[in-house]
Write a protein that holds these residues in place. Structure first.
Motif, PDB file in Angstrom:
ATOM      1  N   CYS A   1       0.821  -1.219   0.000  1.00 14.49           N
ATOM      2  CA  CYS A   1       0.000   0.000   0.000  1.00 14.49           C
ATOM      3  C   CYS A   1       0.858   1.272   0.000  1.00 14.49           C
ATOM      4  O   CYS A   1       0.475   2.271  -0.588  1.00 14.49           O
ATOM      5  N   HIS A   2       2.024   1.236   0.632  1.00 11.58           N
ATOM      6  CA  HIS A   2       2.887   2.422   0.630  1.00 11.58           C
ATOM      7  C   HIS A   2       3.452   2.682  -0.764  1.00 11.58           C
ATOM      8  O   HIS A   2       3.451   3.820  -1.243  1.00 11.58           O
ATOM      9  N   LEU A   3       3.928   1.627  -1.403  1.00  9.18           N
ATOM     10  CA  LEU A   3       4.428   1.755  -2.770  1.00  9.18           C
ATOM     11  C   LEU A   3       3.298   2.179  -3.706  1.00  9.18           C
ATOM     12  O   LEU A   3       3.500   3.020  -4.586  1.00  9.18           O
ATOM     13  N   ALA A   4       2.121   1.630  -3.494  1.00  3.27           N
ATOM     14  CA  ALA A   4       0.973   1.985  -4.339  1.00  3.27           C
ATOM     15  C   ALA A   4       0.655   3.477  -4.225  1.00  3.27           C
ATOM     16  O   ALA A   4       0.375   4.127  -5.235  1.00  3.27           O
ATOM     17  N   HIS A   5       0.719   4.023  -3.025  1.00  6.71           N
ATOM     18  CA  HIS A   5       0.490   5.474  -2.855  1.00  6.71           C
ATOM     19  C   HIS A   5       1.548   6.282  -3.588  1.00  6.71           C
ATOM     20  O   HIS A   5       1.233   7.263  -4.264  1.00  6.71           O
ATOM     21  N   ASP A   6       2.800   5.874  -3.455  1.00 11.19           N
ATOM     22  CA  ASP A   6       3.883   6.593  -4.129  1.00 11.19           C
ATOM     23  C   ASP A   6       3.707   6.555  -5.645  1.00 11.19           C
ATOM     24  O   ASP A   6       3.839   7.576  -6.323  1.00 11.19           O
ATOM     25  N   LEU A   7       3.425   5.368  -6.163  1.00 10.03           N
ATOM     26  CA  LEU A   7       3.267   5.230  -7.612  1.00 10.03           C
ATOM     27  C   LEU A   7       1.996   5.916  -8.104  1.00 10.03           C
ATOM     28  O   LEU A   7       1.959   6.413  -9.226  1.00 10.03           O
ATOM     29  N   LEU A   8       0.970   5.959  -7.261  1.00 10.66           N
ATOM     30  CA  LEU A   8      -0.252   6.689  -7.619  1.00 10.66           C
ATOM     31  C   LEU A   8       0.056   8.173  -7.801  1.00 10.66           C
ATOM     32  O   LEU A   8      -0.349   8.784  -8.795  1.00 10.66           O
ATOM     33  N   GLN A   9       0.802   8.741  -6.873  1.00 13.98           N
ATOM     34  CA  GLN A   9       1.175  10.150  -6.981  1.00 13.98           C
ATOM     35  C   GLN A   9       1.998  10.401  -8.239  1.00 13.98           C
ATOM     36  O   GLN A   9       1.757  11.369  -8.958  1.00 13.98           O
ATOM     37  N   GLU A  10       2.956   9.538  -8.487  1.00 13.33           N
ATOM     38  CA  GLU A  10       3.799   9.688  -9.666  1.00 13.33           C
ATOM     39  C   GLU A  10       2.985   9.540 -10.952  1.00 13.33           C
ATOM     40  O   GLU A  10       3.235  10.238 -11.938  1.00 13.33           O
ATOM     41  N   THR A  11       2.007   8.652 -10.933  1.00 12.42           N
ATOM     42  CA  THR A  11       1.134   8.452 -12.098  1.00 12.42           C
ATOM     43  C   THR A  11       0.413   9.742 -12.452  1.00 12.42           C
ATOM     44  O   THR A  11       0.429  10.179 -13.608  1.00 12.42           O
ATOM     45  N   PHE A  12      -0.207  10.360 -11.470  1.00 11.97           N
ATOM     46  CA  PHE A  12      -0.942  11.602 -11.745  1.00 11.97           C
ATOM     47  C   PHE A  12       0.006  12.748 -12.082  1.00 11.97           C
ATOM     48  O   PHE A  12      -0.310  13.583 -12.937  1.00 11.97           O
ATOM     49  N   TYR A  13       1.149  12.784 -11.459  1.00  6.90           N
ATOM     50  CA  TYR A  13       2.141  13.814 -11.779  1.00  6.90           C
ATOM     51  C   TYR A  13       2.529  13.732 -13.255  1.00  6.90           C
ATOM     52  O   TYR A  13       2.516  14.733 -13.970  1.00  6.90           O
ATOM     53  N   ARG A  14       2.836  12.516 -13.698  1.00  3.53           N
ATOM     54  CA  ARG A  14       3.237  12.342 -15.108  1.00  3.53           C
ATOM     55  C   ARG A  14       2.070  12.606 -16.051  1.00  3.53           C
ATOM     56  O   ARG A  14       2.261  13.151 -17.135  1.00  3.53           O
ATOM     57  N   TYR A  15       0.891  12.216 -15.636  1.00  2.71           N
ATOM     58  CA  TYR A  15      -0.286  12.466 -16.469  1.00  2.71           C
ATOM     59  C   TYR A  15      -0.487  13.972 -16.661  1.00  2.71           C
ATOM     60  O   TYR A  15      -0.713  14.445 -17.765  1.00  2.71           O
ATOM     61  N   TYR A  16      -0.395  14.723 -15.573  1.00  2.00           N
ATOM     62  CA  TYR A  16      -0.605  16.173 -15.657  1.00  2.00           C
ATOM     63  C   TYR A  16       0.497  16.867 -16.452  1.00  2.00           C
ATOM     64  O   TYR A  16       0.265  17.893 -17.074  1.00  2.00           O
ATOM     65  N   GLN A  17       1.697  16.325 -16.460  1.00  3.51           N
ATOM     66  CA  GLN A  17       2.786  16.901 -17.247  1.00  3.51           C
ATOM     67  C   GLN A  17       2.506  16.807 -18.741  1.00  3.51           C
ATOM     68  O   GLN A  17       2.864  17.689 -19.499  1.00  3.51           O
ATOM     69  N   LYS A  18       1.887  15.719 -19.161  1.00  2.00           N
ATOM     70  CA  LYS A  18       1.647  15.486 -20.590  1.00  2.00           C
ATOM     71  C   LYS A  18       0.347  16.105 -21.093  1.00  2.00           C
ATOM     72  O   LYS A  18       0.174  16.290 -22.270  1.00  2.00           O
ATOM     73  N   ASN A  19      -0.605  16.358 -20.214  1.00  8.54           N
ATOM     74  CA  ASN A  19      -1.899  16.930 -20.602  1.00  8.54           C
ATOM     75  C   ASN A  19      -2.604  16.130 -21.699  1.00  8.54           C
ATOM     76  O   ASN A  19      -2.915  16.632 -22.763  1.00  8.54           O
ATOM     77  N   TYR A  20      -2.833  14.856 -21.443  1.00  9.70           N
ATOM     78  CA  TYR A  20      -3.565  14.020 -22.385  1.00  9.70           C
ATOM     79  C   TYR A  20      -4.992  14.539 -22.504  1.00  9.70           C
ATOM     80  O   TYR A  20      -5.592  14.984 -21.538  1.00  9.70           O
ATOM     81  N   ASP A  21      -5.545  14.474 -23.705  1.00  5.40           N
ATOM     82  CA  ASP A  21      -6.888  14.999 -23.914  1.00  5.40           C
ATOM     83  C   ASP A  21      -7.973  13.934 -23.828  1.00  5.40           C
ATOM     84  O   ASP A  21      -9.030  14.161 -23.275  1.00  5.40           O
ATOM     85  N   ALA A  22      -7.723  12.789 -24.426  1.00  4.55           N
ATOM     86  CA  ALA A  22      -8.774  11.782 -24.532  1.00  4.55           C
ATOM     87  C   ALA A  22      -8.488  10.594 -23.625  1.00  4.55           C
ATOM     88  O   ALA A  22      -7.347  10.300 -23.295  1.00  4.55           O
ATOM     89  N   ASN A  23      -9.531   9.918 -23.249  1.00  3.42           N
ATOM     90  CA  ASN A  23      -9.497   8.673 -22.490  1.00  3.42           C
ATOM     91  C   ASN A  23      -8.502   8.726 -21.327  1.00  3.42           C
ATOM     92  O   ASN A  23      -7.505   8.011 -21.300  1.00  3.42           O
ATOM     93  N   GLU A  24      -8.808   9.535 -20.352  1.00  7.67           N
ATOM     94  CA  GLU A  24      -7.935   9.769 -19.207  1.00  7.67           C
ATOM     95  C   GLU A  24      -7.540   8.478 -18.507  1.00  7.67           C
ATOM     96  O   GLU A  24      -6.375   8.238 -18.212  1.00  7.67           O
ATOM     97  N   ARG A  25      -8.533   7.635 -18.245  1.00  8.52           N
ATOM     98  CA  ARG A  25      -8.279   6.421 -17.475  1.00  8.52           C
ATOM     99  C   ARG A  25      -7.317   5.482 -18.204  1.00  8.52           C
ATOM    100  O   ARG A  25      -6.464   4.858 -17.584  1.00  8.52           O
ATOM    101  N   LEU A  26      -7.459   5.380 -19.513  1.00  8.08           N
ATOM    102  CA  LEU A  26      -6.573   4.538 -20.310  1.00  8.08           C
ATOM    103  C   LEU A  26      -5.123   4.985 -20.135  1.00  8.08           C
ATOM    104  O   LEU A  26      -4.233   4.174 -19.858  1.00  8.08           O
TER     105      LEU A  26
END
Length: 158
Positions: free
Chosen positions: A24-49
Motif C-alpha cells: 500500500c505504501h508503494l501503491a500510494h507513491d506510484l499513484l502520486q507519480e502516475t498523476f504527476y506524469r499524467y498532468y505533465q503530458k496533458n492528455y486529452d482523450a481517455n484519461e483512465r486509459l
C-alpha cells in the motif's frame, strides 16, 4: 478540471497498482507519480486509459530498477491495514480466496484478468493498456480464467 480527473480515477488506479504490487505504501507513491506524469503530458482523450498505462509502466520500472527477479511474487495475504484511498481491504472470504488465487497465476494472465474482470475494460481497451493485440488479450483471458478455475477447484465461475 485536474482535480476532477484525480477524484474520478484515483480509486481505480490505486487499486490497480495495489493488485500489482501488494504494497500500500508503494501503491500510494506510484499513484502520486502516475498523476504527476499524467498532468505533465496533458492528455486529452481517455484519461483512465492513459493513467493505467502510466501506472503499469511505473510498476514495471520500479521493479526493473530494483532488479527483482520475482517481479510479481506477492505475499499470500492482502495488506491487512488497507482502506480506500489510504487502505484497501478485501471485503470477504470469497474475495480473499480469489485474491490469493490471482497471485498464483502467470503475470500476463493476472494483468488481463484484473483489467477485464475487476476493472471491467473491454478487450480493445485492455489491449491498448497492455500494448498488445486483442487476440493475445482473448487468449490470455481464457488461459487465466482456466488457471483460476483450476486453483479454485471449479467452485466459482470466473
Amino acid at each position: 478540471m485536474r482535480r476532477d480527473i484525480f477524484d474520478t480515477h484515483y480509486e481505480a488506479i490505486y487499486k490497480y497498482i495495489l493488485y500489482l504490487t501488494n504494497d500500500c505504501h508503494l501503491a500510494h507513491d506510484l499513484l502520486q507519480e502516475t498523476f504527476y506524469r499524467y498532468y505533465q503530458k496533458n492528455y486529452d482523450a481517455n484519461e483512465r486509459l492513459y493513467l493505467l498505462k502510466i501506472a503499469r509502466n511505473l510498476v514495471y520500472d520500479h521493479y526493473r530498477r530494483k532488479k527483482l527477479i520475482g517481479f510479481f511474487t506477492l505475499k499470500k495475504e492482502p495488506p491487512a491495514n488497507a482502506k480506500l484511498p489510504e487502505e484497501v481491504t478485501l471485503q470477504n472470504a470469497e474475495n480473499e480466496t480469489l485474491y490469493n488465487a490471482l497471485q498464483q497465476i502467470k503475470t500476463n494472465y493476472r494483468e488481463v484478468v484484473i483489467l477485464r474482470y475487476i476493472e471491467q475494460y473491454s478487450v480493445k481497451e485492455t489491449a491498448q493498456i497492455l500494448n498488445t493485440t486483442e487476440v493475445k488479450v482473448k487468449n490470455d483471458t481464457a488461459r487465466g480464467l482456466k488457471a483460476l478455475r483450476e486453483l479454485l477447484g471449479g467452485v466459482r465461475n470466473a
